[in-house]
Design a protein around this motif. Structure first.
Motif, PDB file in Angstrom:
ATOM      1  N   THR A 150      41.639 -54.287 -14.416  1.00  0.00           N
ATOM      2  CA  THR A 150      42.483 -53.473 -14.075  1.00  0.00           C
ATOM      3  C   THR A 150      42.816 -53.141 -12.721  1.00  0.00           C
ATOM      4  OG1 THR A 150      40.566 -51.543 -14.666  1.00  0.00           O
ATOM      5  CG2 THR A 150      41.721 -50.693 -12.543  1.00  0.00           C
ATOM      6  N   HIS A 154      46.715 -53.236 -10.529  1.00  0.00           N
ATOM      7  CA  HIS A 154      47.385 -53.071  -9.151  1.00  0.00           C
ATOM      8  C   HIS A 154      48.034 -54.103  -8.631  1.00  0.00           C
ATOM      9  CE1 HIS A 154      44.083 -49.891 -10.090  1.00  0.00           C
ATOM     10  NE2 HIS A 154      44.527 -48.749  -9.399  1.00  0.00           N
ATOM     11  N   PRO A 161      49.631 -47.394 -11.976  1.00  0.00           N
ATOM     12  CA  PRO A 161      48.209 -47.583 -12.501  1.00  0.00           C
ATOM     13  C   PRO A 161      47.977 -46.222 -11.272  1.00  0.00           C
ATOM     14  CG  PRO A 161      48.437 -49.608 -10.591  1.00  0.00           C
ATOM     15  CD  PRO A 161      50.274 -48.679 -11.638  1.00  0.00           C
ATOM     16  N   ASP A 162      46.884 -45.740 -12.158  1.00  0.00           N
ATOM     17  CA  ASP A 162      45.830 -44.529 -10.936  1.00  0.00           C
ATOM     18  C   ASP A 162      44.672 -44.201 -11.952  1.00  0.00           C
ATOM     19  OD1 ASP A 162      45.418 -43.222 -14.153  1.00  0.00           O
ATOM     20  OD2 ASP A 162      47.847 -42.426 -13.803  1.00  0.00           O
ATOM     21  N   ASP A 163      44.438 -43.404 -11.550  1.00  0.00           N
ATOM     22  CA  ASP A 163      42.550 -43.873 -11.480  1.00  0.00           C
ATOM     23  C   ASP A 163      41.852 -43.466 -13.087  1.00  0.00           C
ATOM     24  OD1 ASP A 163      42.047 -43.239  -8.724  1.00  0.00           O
ATOM     25  OD2 ASP A 163      41.936 -40.949  -8.921  1.00  0.00           O
ATOM     26  N   SER A 164      42.899 -43.228 -13.837  1.00  0.00           N
ATOM     27  CA  SER A 164      42.695 -43.790 -15.307  1.00  0.00           C
ATOM     28  C   SER A 164      42.864 -44.979 -16.137  1.00  0.00           C
ATOM     29  CB  SER A 164      43.563 -42.384 -16.170  1.00  0.00           C
ATOM     30  OG  SER A 164      45.301 -42.901 -16.264  1.00  0.00           O
ATOM     31  N   THR A 165      43.589 -45.599 -14.949  1.00  0.00           N
ATOM     32  CA  THR A 165      43.777 -46.664 -15.871  1.00  0.00           C
ATOM     33  C   THR A 165      42.410 -47.600 -16.099  1.00  0.00           C
ATOM     34  OG1 THR A 165      45.557 -48.125 -14.148  1.00  0.00           O
ATOM     35  CG2 THR A 165      44.225 -49.261 -15.491  1.00  0.00           C
ATOM     36  N   GLU A 166      41.339 -48.043 -15.164  1.00  0.00           N
ATOM     37  CA  GLU A 166      40.044 -48.294 -15.876  1.00  0.00           C
ATOM     38  C   GLU A 166      39.665 -47.258 -17.450  1.00  0.00           C
ATOM     39  OE1 GLU A 166      35.891 -50.137 -14.241  1.00  0.00           O
ATOM     40  OE2 GLU A 166      37.169 -49.987 -12.443  1.00  0.00           O
ATOM     41  N   PRO A 167      38.919 -46.413 -17.230  1.00  0.00           N
ATOM     42  CA  PRO A 167      38.632 -45.575 -18.130  1.00  0.00           C
ATOM     43  C   PRO A 167      39.560 -45.920 -19.635  1.00  0.00           C
ATOM     44  CG  PRO A 167      38.171 -43.719 -16.137  1.00  0.00           C
ATOM     45  CD  PRO A 167      39.756 -45.805 -15.987  1.00  0.00           C
TER      46      PRO A 167
END
Length: 271
Positions: A150, A154, A161-167
């Motif tokens: 992640t 970035h 990338p956004d907050d959904s990248t890692e999940p």
């Protein structure tokens, strides 16, 4: 005649899709992974007067992909998509998407349509596995690498990338939807390549990334070569999209060949 497809249609649909399995990677993969009747996924078939399947439309959340090798009821598919009311992205082989643009029924941002090169790899002769030197190491990624992956994403300006990248990365490891190879230097991740939409026949290469400070050293090619060799050894083909000429040079160098064009169109904002 257009009707919704069910589990009883599985073999007929797969037989229809398999002659162009690379172009149909998403349809085959989603059928393999999720079947026919899920809240987020539906499939429809267009049949001729003799009951022969002549086209398929996949809905995955708000993403729609049509496929056919012959004349089909594009207007019927467009009206069905409109009735669903959840269209976000419309994509497919360029020549098929062209038919929907000419209809002008779907609320899509045609002015910003993206046409991407679609390439395929089915042999390993041009792949290489030697490390560049003792400074860099290549290995298969694990779910423990997700935070570092992640962080690397970035650093890449071309990505969004956004907050959904890692999940999303974590889910890929947990479901087996894909795999990753990474290149590290002194324990720091500096390059990676991964697959998605894996199925028994093919896999899509995505997320090819190298930290800006470590580019032009063949690290992305090294990660991809390890990744592709493993997937090919399982009897699968590999596919990828690209619209960057520099990326195309890298992919051709390790054996990918262009087989066509793929179009992606976003829904008009506010529609």
């Amino acid at each position: 005649m257009i009707r919704e497809l069910t589990e009883a249609d599985r073999q007929k649909v797969l037989d229809f899709l398999m002659p162009e399995s690379s172009f149909n990677l998403f349809l085959i993969g989603d059928i393999h992974n999720y079947g026919f009747c899920r809240e987020f996924q539906r499939l429809w078939g267009d049949f001729d007067n003799q009951g022969n399947l002549r086209a398929v439309l996949l809905r995955y959340y708000g993403n729609y992909i049509p496929y056919s090798r012959r004349k089909f009821d594009a207007k019927g598919f467009a009206r069905l998509t409109l009735e669903r009311g959840d269209l976000k992205i419309f994509s497919g082989i360029k020549e098929i998407v062209d038919q929907f643009q000419s209809l002008n029924l779907l609320p899509l941002d045609w002015a910003n349509r993206r046409n991407l090169h679609f390439a395929e790899l089915d042999r390993a002769e041009q792949l290489f596995l030697d490390g560049m030197n003792d400074i860099y190491q290549v290995r298969k990624g694990t779910i423990d690498d997700v935070p570092a992956m992640t962080a690397l994403i970035h650093q890449i300006e071309e990505f969004a990338p956004d907050d959904s990248t890692e999940p999303a990365l974590r889910q890929a490891f947990e479901t087996g939807d894909g795999r990753t190879y990474v290149v590290t230097r002194e324990g720091e991740m500096v390059s990676m390549a991964r697959t998605t939409a894996e199925n028994p026949h093919s896999a899509m290469i995505v997320g090819v990334a190298t930290h800006p400070a470590h580019r032009r050293q063949g690290l992305a090619s090294l990660a991809m070569s390890h990744l592709c060799r493993e997937v090919l050894a399982e009897g699968k083909k590999l596919c990828l999209f690209y619209d960057n000429p520099a990326a195309g040079t890298i992919y051709r160098r390790i054996g990918f060949r262009e087989i066509g064009m793929w179009s992606m169109v976003n829904a008009e904002q506010g529609k």
